[in-house]
Design a protein around this motif. Structure first.
Motif, PDB file in Angstrom:
ATOM      1  N   CYS A 145       0.796  -1.229   0.000  1.00  0.00           N
ATOM      2  CA  CYS A 145       0.000   0.000   0.000  1.00  0.00           C
ATOM      3  C   CYS A 145       0.830   1.282   0.000  1.00  0.00           C
ATOM      4  N   PHE A 146       2.088   1.200   0.401  1.00  0.00           N
ATOM      5  CA  PHE A 146       2.901   2.416   0.505  1.00  0.00           C
ATOM      6  C   PHE A 146       4.154   2.379  -0.355  1.00  0.00           C
ATOM      7  N   GLY A 147       4.600   1.201  -0.679  1.00  0.00           N
ATOM      8  CA  GLY A 147       5.784   1.078  -1.515  1.00  0.00           C
ATOM      9  C   GLY A 147       5.942  -0.338  -1.985  1.00  0.00           C
ATOM     10  N   GLN A 187       1.862   9.452   5.715  1.00  0.00           N
ATOM     11  CA  GLN A 187       1.277   8.638   4.657  1.00  0.00           C
ATOM     12  C   GLN A 187       0.122   7.787   5.172  1.00  0.00           C
ATOM     13  N   ILE A 188       0.237   7.316   6.399  1.00  0.00           N
ATOM     14  CA  ILE A 188      -0.856   6.538   6.993  1.00  0.00           C
ATOM     15  C   ILE A 188      -2.103   7.398   7.061  1.00  0.00           C
ATOM     16  N   LEU A 207      -5.080  -1.911   9.808  1.00  0.00           N
ATOM     17  CA  LEU A 207      -3.737  -1.547   9.376  1.00  0.00           C
ATOM     18  C   LEU A 207      -2.757  -2.658   9.718  1.00  0.00           C
ATOM     19  N   HIS A 208      -1.831  -2.907   8.779  1.00  0.00           N
ATOM     20  CA  HIS A 208      -0.872  -4.005   8.902  1.00  0.00           C
ATOM     21  C   HIS A 208       0.515  -3.436   8.597  1.00  0.00           C
ATOM     22  N   PHE A 209       1.347  -3.326   9.637  1.00  0.00           N
ATOM     23  CA  PHE A 209       2.642  -2.672   9.479  1.00  0.00           C
ATOM     24  C   PHE A 209       3.809  -3.643   9.620  1.00  0.00           C
ATOM     25  N   HIS A 210       4.873  -3.363   8.877  1.00  0.00           N
ATOM     26  CA  HIS A 210       6.158  -4.027   9.041  1.00  0.00           C
ATOM     27  C   HIS A 210       7.149  -2.985   9.544  1.00  0.00           C
ATOM     28  N   ALA A 222      -0.319   6.956  14.377  1.00  0.00           N
ATOM     29  CA  ALA A 222      -1.002   7.780  13.368  1.00  0.00           C
ATOM     30  C   ALA A 222      -2.346   7.157  13.004  1.00  0.00           C
ATOM     31  N   GLY A 223      -2.389   5.830  12.931  1.00  0.00           N
ATOM     32  CA  GLY A 223      -3.647   5.149  12.652  1.00  0.00           C
ATOM     33  C   GLY A 223      -4.664   5.376  13.754  1.00  0.00           C
TER      34      GLY A 223
END
Length: 306
Positions: A145-147, A187-188, A207-210, A222-223
């Motif tokens: 979703c971001f890169g 960006q979030i 939301l799913h973050f690494h 931020a979420g």
């Protein structure tokens, strides 16, 4: 803190996303014990495995055996189904919650799904329709979703277009994945706002973050500020993506719990039991836990086994 949710749901992905990229095969009984320990620690949702073809993810070749071993308690645990064949296996076992995994970019769709960006919807549509007709709940993931490691930055409108198409197939929730961990807090906020502007509500989004660049907790905050109340996380920070070499560990569940507790946000997780579980799994895997909180609260988990 004002303006933050009172309660958050943690969607635990450790047994599936956390273990899928491990080189050494984890015994099925250890996976079952891992799932049971996570449930006992108070995690409300634990994604158990994926019915992907063993050729692509050998670590999860025992999916049917694992779910059979978990018995009745496993029927309410979500599993990933890549296509109709995967759904067939879930239906045979009487499972009630499935997830599909789509891509926001053309290259990753080709590498992960062997489909083009548009062709993935034709593959998922009958899977979701049949699942819903059978009374199953369906979650949709959208990755990159971001890169993207091959395409670089991903346009917001492209992510929103793909995400809405996946959700509109009949999903109850859409999980937005920062698969290679390049996203930042601003960006979030922007992506959540774009989805809301496109007609989705914050309770339909997860939301799913690494943590590749160390931004996962900042992005989770931020979420929270944007009103998102469901967060994917992996016990001990385990995980990665077998089709994206730069995708390092997931946001550690313990680290997220520590943040939420400090903010006074209800989550229902027993941190002590969770840390014990991740320290135990670090021993099973034979290497230190990546989670900062596990290392702080269980020093033995930070030491390499002798």
């Amino acid at each position: 803190m004002t303006g933050l949710p009172a309660k958050v749901t943690i969607y635990e992905v450790g047994p599936r996303d956390g273990l899928q990229n491990e080189k050494g095969l984890v015994p099925t009984d250890a996976k079952a014990e891992f799932v049971r320990r996570l449930v006992a620690a108070g995690l409300p949702v634990v994604e158990a495995t994926s019915f992907v073809h063993p050729k692509w993810v050998p670590q999860l070749a025992d999916a049917a055996e694992l779910m059979t071993m978990l018995g009745d308690e496993g029927r309410d645990l979500p599993v990933l189904v890549p296509n109709e064949r995967g759904l067939d296996r879930a239906l045979e076992l009487g499972l009630r919650h499935v997830a599909i995994f789509g891509s926001a970019t053309e290259t990753f769709a080709q590498k992960n799904l062997n489909r083009s960006l548009d062709e993935q919807f034709a593959m998922f549509e009958p899977t979701v329709r049949r699942a819903r007709d059978a009374g199953l709940d369906v979650r949709a993931y959208v990755s990159m979703c971001f890169g993207d490691p091959w395409e670089g930055a991903v346009p917001v409108d492209q992510v929103v277009g793909v995400g809405k198409r996946l959700f509109d197939l009949g999903a109850s929730q859409l999980s937005l994945g920062d698969t290679i961990g390049v996203g930042t807090a601003n960006q979030i906020t922007g992506l959540v706002e774009a989805f809301v502007a496109a007609g989705m509500t914050t309770d339909q989004l997860a939301l799913h973050f690494h943590d590749t660049y160390g931004q996962a907790l900042a992005n989770a905050y931020a979420g929270l500020q944007a009103g998102i109340t469901t967060y994917d996380a992996s016990a001990g920070g385990l995980g990665g993506c077998p089709y994206a070499k730069s995708a390092t560990g997931n946001l550690a569940t313990e680290d997220l719990v520590w943040l939420l507790t400090g903010l006074g946000i209800e989550h229902g997780v027993d941190l002590g039991r969770l840390v014990e579980t991740s320290a135990w799994m670090a021993g099973v895997l034979g290497r230190p836990s990546p989670s900062a909180v596990v290392r702080a609260l269980s020093p033995g988990a930070a030491e390499s086994p002798t």
